[in-house]
Design an enzyme around this catalytic site. Structure first.
Site, short mmCIF file in Angstrom:
data_model
loop_
_atom_site.label_atom_id
_atom_site.label_comp_id
_atom_site.label_asym_id
_atom_site.label_seq_id
_atom_site.Cartn_x
_atom_site.Cartn_y
_atom_site.Cartn_z
N LYS A 17 0.83 -1.22 0.00
CA LYS A 17 0.00 0.00 0.00
C LYS A 17 0.85 1.26 0.00
O LYS A 17 0.61 2.17 -0.78
CB LYS A 17 -0.86 0.06 1.27
N ARG A 93 -9.55 2.06 9.64
CA ARG A 93 -9.11 0.72 9.97
C ARG A 93 -10.15 0.00 10.80
O ARG A 93 -9.96 -1.18 11.12
CB ARG A 93 -7.83 0.83 10.81
N ARG A 130 11.04 -6.17 4.66
CA ARG A 130 10.74 -4.75 4.43
C ARG A 130 11.70 -3.84 5.21
O ARG A 130 11.94 -4.04 6.40
CB ARG A 130 9.30 -4.46 4.86
N ARG A 162 11.33 -1.36 10.55
CA ARG A 162 10.42 -0.71 11.50
C ARG A 162 10.38 -1.47 12.83
O ARG A 162 10.47 -2.70 12.84
CB ARG A 162 9.01 -0.67 10.91
N ARG A 173 -0.86 -7.60 14.06
CA ARG A 173 -1.47 -6.65 13.11
C ARG A 173 -2.30 -7.38 12.07
O ARG A 173 -3.38 -6.92 11.71
CB ARG A 173 -0.37 -5.83 12.43
#
Ligand code: ADP
Length: 218
Positions: A17, A93, A130, A162, A173
């Site tokens: 995204k 969300r 990532r 992250r 998540r």
């Protein structure tokens, strides 16, 4: 170019995204409004919001609806978003957030809500590789032979993993996505604004699918 596009991009964490939204925002010249980036900026700046949000984010939880709704309402009211349009990434969300957004945007409704669809097994692989620029949010993929320190090609910031990309937080998540965020798909289906886009494949192909949808809907 289509001026004034107002888009929401939904999708699992790691569906790409962020990268696609940055690209769409350049293509349509509208601001990319990422609630995750807004919260990470607050954490960096050690504001009251940032201090409160950090613990929740690191555990892969969700920051309270009232706080998030207030943050987005204020952001959408600024001149760039209120005159040009925007791409919302990471918001809404929850159904509560979606209902509040329906009210906030009653006068200038969202043109299209895109669900960027990537299966859970694939996003788990992607998230572990990532890496993200701490300053501008550009995403990179680790190969195991990466520079150290790793400097962002776009802005010269530090590229790191992250804090919430640990396996436990990622699983949290993804579970929260299934329980809290996937009901939004039905919310927007009922409103007739949802389009599902296949997010698997080369990023250029996914981008073309996204722009085809936006142009077809406007
Ligand atoms: P990802 O999509 O990779 O989970 P984001 O960058 O969108 O990450 O968000 C990072 C974290 O910020 C989330 O895990 C959550 O803790 C918090 N957050 C972002 N947007 C929202 C939101 N709309 N409601 C509640 N929490 C949010």
């Amino acid at each position: 170019m289509i001026p004034g596009a107002r888009l929401i991009i939904l999708g699992r964490q790691g569906a790409g995204k962020g990268t696609q939204c940055v690209r769409l925002s350049r293509h349509y010249v509208v601001p990319h409004i990422s609630t995750g980036d807004m919260l990470r900026a607050a954490v960096r700046e050690r504001t009251e919001l940032g201090l409160m949000a950090k613990e929740i984010m690191d555990a892969g939880g969700l920051v309270g609806d009232d706080i998030m709704i207030g943050l987005v309402e204020e952001r959408l009211g600024r001149p760039d978003a209120s005159t040009r349009g925007y791409i919302l990434d990471g918001f809404p969300r929850t159904v509560t957030q979606a209902e509040a957004l329906d009210e906030i945007t009653a006068d200038r409704p969202i043109h299209v809500v895109i669900d960027l669809d990537v299966p859970r097994e694939i996003v788990l692989e992607r998230i572990s590789a990532r890496r993200v620029c701490r300053d501008c949010g550009t995403n990179y993929t680790a190969s195991g032979h990466d520079p150290s320190p790793w400097i962002c090609d776009v802005c010269g910031g530090d590229v790191t993993q992250r804090d919430d990309d640990t396996p436990d937080a990622v699983n949290n998540r993804l579970d929260l996505y299934e329980s809290q965020t996937s009901p939004l798909i039905e919310h927007y289906q009922l409103k007739g604004s949802l389009v599902v886009v296949n997010g698997v494949g080369h990023p250029d192909h996914v981008f073309k699918r996204l722009t085809d949808v936006v142009e077809g809907r406007r």
